[in-house]
Design a protein around this motif. Structure first.
Motif, mmCIF file in Angstrom:
data_model
loop_
_atom_site.group_PDB
_atom_site.id
_atom_site.type_symbol
_atom_site.label_atom_id
_atom_site.label_comp_id
_atom_site.label_asym_id
_atom_site.label_seq_id
_atom_site.Cartn_x
_atom_site.Cartn_y
_atom_site.Cartn_z
ATOM 1 N N GLY A 59 0.780 -1.225 0.000
ATOM 2 C CA GLY A 59 0.000 0.000 0.000
ATOM 3 C C GLY A 59 0.811 1.275 0.000
ATOM 4 O O GLY A 59 0.254 2.370 -0.024
ATOM 5 N N ASP A 60 2.136 1.180 0.043
ATOM 6 C CA ASP A 60 3.003 2.354 -0.092
ATOM 7 C C ASP A 60 4.361 1.880 -0.604
ATOM 8 O O ASP A 60 4.622 0.683 -0.706
ATOM 9 C CB ASP A 60 3.133 3.123 1.230
ATOM 10 C CG ASP A 60 3.893 2.342 2.286
ATOM 11 O OD1 ASP A 60 5.131 2.223 2.149
ATOM 12 O OD2 ASP A 60 3.270 1.858 3.253
ATOM 13 N N ASN A 61 5.219 2.837 -0.923
ATOM 14 C CA ASN A 61 6.498 2.457 -1.520
ATOM 15 C C ASN A 61 7.651 2.375 -0.521
ATOM 16 O O ASN A 61 8.801 2.203 -0.915
ATOM 17 C CB ASN A 61 6.859 3.415 -2.657
ATOM 18 C CG ASN A 61 7.215 4.810 -2.175
ATOM 19 O OD1 ASN A 61 6.890 5.174 -1.040
ATOM 20 N ND2 ASN A 61 7.869 5.590 -3.019
ATOM 21 N N SER A 62 7.354 2.471 0.769
ATOM 22 C CA SER A 62 8.415 2.397 1.786
ATOM 23 C C SER A 62 9.227 1.094 1.716
ATOM 24 O O SER A 62 10.456 1.131 1.877
ATOM 25 C CB SER A 62 7.815 2.554 3.187
ATOM 26 O OG SER A 62 7.207 3.807 3.338
ATOM 27 N N PRO A 63 8.590 -0.069 1.469
ATOM 28 C CA PRO A 63 9.393 -1.300 1.433
ATOM 29 C C PRO A 63 10.377 -1.372 0.266
ATOM 30 O O PRO A 63 11.323 -2.150 0.306
ATOM 31 C CB PRO A 63 8.328 -2.407 1.301
ATOM 32 C CG PRO A 63 7.073 -1.795 1.810
ATOM 33 C CD PRO A 63 7.150 -0.361 1.405
ATOM 34 N N ILE A 64 10.163 -0.570 -0.780
ATOM 35 C CA ILE A 64 11.078 -0.637 -1.931
ATOM 36 C C ILE A 64 11.937 0.609 -2.069
ATOM 37 O O ILE A 64 12.807 0.676 -2.946
ATOM 38 C CB ILE A 64 10.324 -0.892 -3.246
ATOM 39 C CG1 ILE A 64 9.577 0.369 -3.704
ATOM 40 C CG2 ILE A 64 9.383 -2.070 -3.137
ATOM 41 C CD1 ILE A 64 9.185 0.349 -5.154
ATOM 42 N N ALA A 65 11.695 1.608 -1.246
ATOM 43 C CA ALA A 65 12.461 2.856 -1.330
ATOM 44 C C ALA A 65 12.745 3.347 0.078
ATOM 45 O O ALA A 65 12.106 4.274 0.565
ATOM 46 C CB ALA A 65 11.699 3.905 -2.134
ATOM 47 N N GLY A 66 13.713 2.721 0.718
ATOM 48 C CA GLY A 66 14.043 3.049 2.097
ATOM 49 C C GLY A 66 15.349 3.802 2.208
ATOM 50 O O GLY A 66 15.579 4.801 1.518
ATOM 51 N N ALA A 67 16.226 3.298 3.079
ATOM 52 C CA ALA A 67 17.506 3.963 3.323
ATOM 53 C C ALA A 67 18.335 4.090 2.046
ATOM 54 O O ALA A 67 19.060 5.073 1.863
ATOM 55 C CB ALA A 67 18.298 3.185 4.377
ATOM 56 N N ASP A 68 18.221 3.109 1.151
ATOM 57 C CA ASP A 68 18.972 3.161 -0.107
ATOM 58 C C ASP A 68 18.607 4.400 -0.915
ATOM 59 O O ASP A 68 19.476 5.102 -1.444
ATOM 60 C CB ASP A 68 18.722 1.897 -0.925
ATOM 61 C CG ASP A 68 17.245 1.652 -1.205
ATOM 62 O OD1 ASP A 68 16.416 1.896 -0.302
ATOM 63 O OD2 ASP A 68 16.911 1.216 -2.314
ATOM 64 N N HIS A 69 17.296 4.698 -1.007
ATOM 65 C CA HIS A 69 16.853 5.865 -1.763
ATOM 66 C C HIS A 69 17.162 7.168 -1.031
ATOM 67 O O HIS A 69 17.476 8.178 -1.669
ATOM 68 C CB HIS A 69 15.353 5.755 -2.062
ATOM 69 C CG HIS A 69 15.032 4.946 -3.278
ATOM 70 N ND1 HIS A 69 15.300 3.594 -3.364
ATOM 71 C CD2 HIS A 69 14.474 5.303 -4.464
ATOM 72 C CE1 HIS A 69 14.916 3.150 -4.547
ATOM 73 N NE2 HIS A 69 14.409 4.170 -5.237
ATOM 74 N N LEU A 70 17.068 7.163 0.294
ATOM 75 C CA LEU A 70 17.396 8.371 1.042
ATOM 76 C C LEU A 70 18.844 8.786 0.794
ATOM 77 O O LEU A 70 19.140 9.966 0.576
ATOM 78 C CB LEU A 70 17.163 8.147 2.537
ATOM 79 C CG LEU A 70 15.708 8.001 2.985
ATOM 80 C CD1 LEU A 70 15.645 7.673 4.476
ATOM 81 C CD2 LEU A 70 14.916 9.269 2.686
ATOM 82 N N VAL A 71 19.747 7.821 0.816
ATOM 83 C CA VAL A 71 21.154 8.117 0.551
ATOM 84 C C VAL A 71 21.341 8.517 -0.909
ATOM 85 O O VAL A 71 22.110 9.441 -1.224
ATOM 86 C CB VAL A 71 22.042 6.910 0.910
ATOM 87 C CG1 VAL A 71 23.471 7.125 0.427
ATOM 88 C CG2 VAL A 71 22.025 6.676 2.415
ATOM 89 N N ALA A 72 20.640 7.852 -1.818
ATOM 90 C CA ALA A 72 20.736 8.187 -3.241
ATOM 91 C C ALA A 72 20.351 9.645 -3.486
ATOM 92 O O ALA A 72 21.039 10.375 -4.212
ATOM 93 C CB ALA A 72 19.836 7.262 -4.060
ATOM 94 N N TYR A 73 19.253 10.080 -2.880
ATOM 95 C CA TYR A 73 18.817 11.466 -3.056
ATOM 96 C C TYR A 73 19.803 12.441 -2.399
ATOM 97 O O TYR A 73 20.037 13.538 -2.925
ATOM 98 C CB TYR A 73 17.421 11.660 -2.472
ATOM 99 C CG TYR A 73 16.343 10.921 -3.231
ATOM 100 C CD1 TYR A 73 16.331 10.912 -4.618
ATOM 101 C CD2 TYR A 73 15.339 10.230 -2.553
ATOM 102 C CE1 TYR A 73 15.350 10.233 -5.320
ATOM 103 C CE2 TYR A 73 14.352 9.553 -3.253
ATOM 104 C CZ TYR A 73 14.355 9.556 -4.633
ATOM 105 O OH TYR A 73 13.377 8.880 -5.322
#
Length: 275
Positions: free
Chosen positions: A212-226
């Motif tokens: 129901g949200d994208n948290s499981p596929i965009a977590g710490a990895d995406h935070l660091v990427a951004y």
């Protein structure tokens, strides 16, 4: 579909043919194979409205038509917005497989602004020959997106205090990572490797629908990427996510140290760790 069912479903997407994924919020048909786009457009030519980056011309559309985008993120975003405005279903065909945007419900978004929630595609066309025509370079970026799931799934389990519930999700991430590593190092035909990559990216988007949200596929990895992007690292998104995954994987799981070493070695060989 559930996470348990997703374990078997993504394997089916590596086979030629049409595969139906049934979710609580609606179904998506996956048309997979060599020359899948040509076969699909020939069969549905009278129903298709083609998208371009600027706009989709929807004057005189009927309820039976489908908006089709072929290309990258900007193309799919245009199709999503226009299809929603005209209340039509839309189909996407990624070329190349550099990210998972073709199968998600997200549109827009930058390093400073979150993406908006739209709708999921009704049809996803995975044309292995079309993606292979771009060569390894652009497609290898999609590997970074999939490998990021190894971090984000563990991050989700830790931050939401749901380790037992997330074991199946983490298992899915590790299975896809292992299969992709084997495939990419095997010397198999590029279109064969891309069949597997497309299936993994589609399954990753399926996780959004289940949770129901994208948290499981965009977590710490995406935070660091951004964060890396905001500080001037002008890498493609797939490379940034891969870098984010490597930097955070040992933090979210001490047991993943071996996996991190394997990914570092692969990243050096594949170009995911080079500018």
């Amino acid at each position: 579909e559930t996470i348990h069912e997703l374990h078997s479903f993504w394997h089916r997407l590596t086979r030629e043919g049409t595969h139906l994924a049934e979710f609580a919020g609606g179904d998506t048909s996956f048309v997979c194979g060599r020359e899948a786009l040509r076969r699909y457009t020939l069969k549905h030519a009278s129903r298709l409205v083609f998208s371009d980056v600027q706009s989709v011309h929807l004057a005189g559309t009927t309820a039976g038509q489908i908006v089709l985008s072929v290309g990258s993120v900007s193309m799919h975003d245009a199709a999503k917005r226009s299809a929603m405005g005209a209340r039509l279903p839309y189909a996407t065909c990624p070329a190349p497989l550099s990210n998972d945007a073709f199968a998600t419900d997200r549109t827009g978004g930058t390093v400073t602004e979150p993406a908006q929630v739209a709708e999921f595609p009704a049809i996803v066309i995975l044309d292995w020959d079309l993606c292979a025509a771009f060569g390894e370079g652009p497609n290898v970026l999609g590997l970074g997106e999939v490998f990021g799931l190894a971090t984000s799934s563990r991050d989700y389990a830790k931050t939401r205090l749901r380790p037992a519930e997330c074991r199946t999700l983490i298992s899915l991430a590790d299975q896809m990572t292992e299969r992709l590593l084997e495939s990419w190092l095997s010397g198999a035909a590029l279109w064969d490797r891309l069949a597997l990559l497309g299936a993994c990216l589609a399954a990753k988007a399926g996780v959004i629908r289940i949770y129901g949200d994208n948290s499981p596929i965009a977590g710490a990895d995406h935070l660091v990427a951004y964060a890396l992007a905001r500080h001037g690292l002008a890498w493609p998104h797939g490379k940034l996510v891969f870098a984010g995954a490597l930097l955070t994987l040992p933090i979210v799981s001490e047991e993943a140290e071996c996996l991190a070493r394997v990914l570092v070695e692969f990243g050096a060989r594949s170009g995911l760790m080079t500018a």
